[in-house]
Design a protein around this motif. Structure first.
Motif, PDB file in Angstrom:
ATOM      1  N   ARG A  58       0.828  -1.206   0.000  1.00 56.52           N
ATOM      2  CA  ARG A  58       0.000   0.000   0.000  1.00 56.52           C
ATOM      3  C   ARG A  58       0.865   1.260   0.000  1.00 56.52           C
ATOM      4  O   ARG A  58       0.604   2.214  -0.731  1.00 56.52           O
ATOM      5  N   ASP A  69      -3.450   3.997  -6.520  1.00 51.32           N
ATOM      6  CA  ASP A  69      -4.439   3.736  -5.477  1.00 51.32           C
ATOM      7  C   ASP A  69      -3.943   2.609  -4.568  1.00 51.32           C
ATOM      8  O   ASP A  69      -3.713   1.482  -5.026  1.00 51.32           O
ATOM      9  N   ASN A 121      -5.542   0.905  -2.608  1.00 51.52           N
ATOM     10  CA  ASN A 121      -6.506  -0.196  -2.555  1.00 51.52           C
ATOM     11  C   ASN A 121      -6.245  -1.268  -3.608  1.00 51.52           C
ATOM     12  O   ASN A 121      -6.899  -2.309  -3.608  1.00 51.52           O
ATOM     13  N   GLU A 122      -5.288  -1.017  -4.494  1.00 50.60           N
ATOM     14  CA  GLU A 122      -4.902  -2.024  -5.479  1.00 50.60           C
ATOM     15  C   GLU A 122      -4.032  -3.116  -4.858  1.00 50.60           C
ATOM     16  O   GLU A 122      -3.817  -4.159  -5.469  1.00 50.60           O
ATOM     17  N   THR A 147      -2.908  -6.259  -2.725  1.00 47.15           N
ATOM     18  CA  THR A 147      -3.623  -7.511  -2.463  1.00 47.15           C
ATOM     19  C   THR A 147      -2.885  -8.332  -1.414  1.00 47.15           C
ATOM     20  O   THR A 147      -1.655  -8.288  -1.318  1.00 47.15           O
TER      21      THR A 147
END
Length: 66
Positions: free
Chosen positions: A40, A49, A51-52, A54
């Motif tokens: 992150r 972003d 939020n990409e 994982t």
């Protein structure tokens, strides 16, 4: 807290198979979370972003060197 408790048991030689497996599971879960946090941060640094990011498979992160 649980990790620290189990590590102390291990140092004293008081760990059984169940506790050893639990400690390993906790260490892998923590490695996954730290990896996610690093992903992150890296994405933010390059303007993408966060939020990409994982959650990587346990089999991948458990072999990372700290």
């Amino acid at each position: 807290d649980e990790e620290h408790s189990l590590l102390q048991k291990t140092e004293r030689g008081e760990v059984d198979d169940h506790s050893e497996k639990r400690l390993h599971a906790i260490e892998v879960a923590l490695a996954q979370q730290w990896d996610l946090l690093r992903q992150r941060r890296a994405l933010r640094r390059i303007g993408k972003d966060a939020n990409e990011a994982t959650l990587r498979d346990a089999g991948i992160v458990e072999h990372f060197r700290q």
